[in-house]
Structure formats: structure tokens, C-alpha cells
Design an enzyme around this catalytic site. Structure first.
Site, PDB file in Angstrom:
ATOM      1  CG  ASP A  24     -11.213   2.398  -3.838  1.00  0.00           C
ATOM      2  OD1 ASP A  24     -12.379   2.659  -3.483  1.00  0.00           O
ATOM      3  OD2 ASP A  24     -10.413   1.785  -3.113  1.00  0.00           O
TER       4      ASP A  24
ATOM      5  CD  GLU B 133      -2.979  -0.915   0.035  1.00  0.00           C
ATOM      6  OE1 GLU B 133      -3.133   0.188  -0.527  1.00  0.00           O
ATOM      7  OE2 GLU B 133      -3.597  -1.934  -0.316  1.00  0.00           O
TER       8      GLU B 133
END
Length: 148
Positions: free
Chosen positions: A50, A38
């Protein structure tokens, strides 16, 4: 020679048990692998959008993810700006959904990575947002960061 092999095998098992790897516990090493994938250190206080909404901070935590981990850190945005709070949140989330997702089986690091990327049922099924191929690719990327 047999005694040396036996001692080595016993020490290996004891090491695994003490590290939590065999227990299905969400280990520090698994969390670090997800963190590396990440880009944790570079994501403190940053958000991106997202398909499921805004995800913020070191583990790209969504608002509902933060709610599921009992709202540590005062507010969602404040928690995502703090590594310790984000880690507390991801640990609580994995504790809640690890065996839930596996239907009682001890979760593996792959299960945890899939839960992180695909939601509470990510280890078993694709979500309406995450295709199975994406979950496999995510795990391949996470596991490429060391001993996960």
C-alpha cells in the site's frame, strides 16, 4: 417495577465495566471487528503493498508497526505468519498509541480502528497517506462487523 429497572441498569453497567468496554481497553470484540475487516484468517502469511509499504499477515502489519510493538515473534515476516504473534503485536501497538492518540481520553473502538488504519495519530488527524474520508469509511466498515 422501579427495582427491576434499577437492577437491570446496575447489571448493564457491571457487564460493561467487567468487559473492559468502559475502560478504554482494546477489547477482544474490537480486535475481532478489525480482524474481520482485514480478512485476518485469509491473510496469514500474505502481504500486500500500500502507500506506506508492505503490509503482511492477519492485521496487515507494516514493518514499523512491528518495531513499535517490540518485535514479537523473532522477525516481522515470521510474526505475520502467526495469528497469536500478530494479535500480541496489535495489542501492544494499541496499548502504546491508544491514549497517546486521544491525548489521555479513554479510546473507543473507533479510535483503535482509526489508529490501526491511520497510524499513531489516526484517531485525531489524517496522516499524509490516509485521508479523513478513508478513516471514516474504514470505521464504518469495521463497525459493520458486529458489536464493536
Amino acid at each position: 417495577m422501579k427495582s427491576v429497572s434499577l437492577i437491570s441498569a446496575v447489571l448493564f453497567v457491571v457487564t460493561i465495566v467487567l468487559s473492559g468496554e468502559a475502560s478504554g481497553e482494546f477489547t477482544e470484540s474490537c480486535m475481532r471487528c478489525i480482524c474481520r475487516q482485514e480478512g485476518c484468517q485469509s491473510q496469514v502469511g500474505k502481504c500486500r503493498y500500500d502507500v506506506t509499504g508492505h503490509a503482511c499477515g492477519p492485521y496487515q502489519i507494516h514493518y514499523n508497526y512491528w518495531l513499535d510493538c517490540h518485535k514479537p515473534g523473532g522477525s516481522w515476516q515470521e510474526c505475520t505468519k502467526d495469528m497469536a504473534c500478530s494479535e500480541k503485536c496489535i495489542k501492544a501497538y494499541m496499548k502504546r498509541y491508544g491514549k497517546y492518540c486521544t491525548k489521555g481520553r479513554e479510546p473507543t473502538c473507533e479510535d483503535y480502528a482509526r489508529i490501526h488504519n491511520g497510524g499513531p495519530w489516526g484517531c485525531r488527524y489524517q496522516s499524509k497517506y490516509t485521508k479523513e474520508r478513508n478513516l471514516r469509511n474504514y470505521w464504518a466498515a469495521v463497525s459493520g462487523h458486529g458489536s464493536c
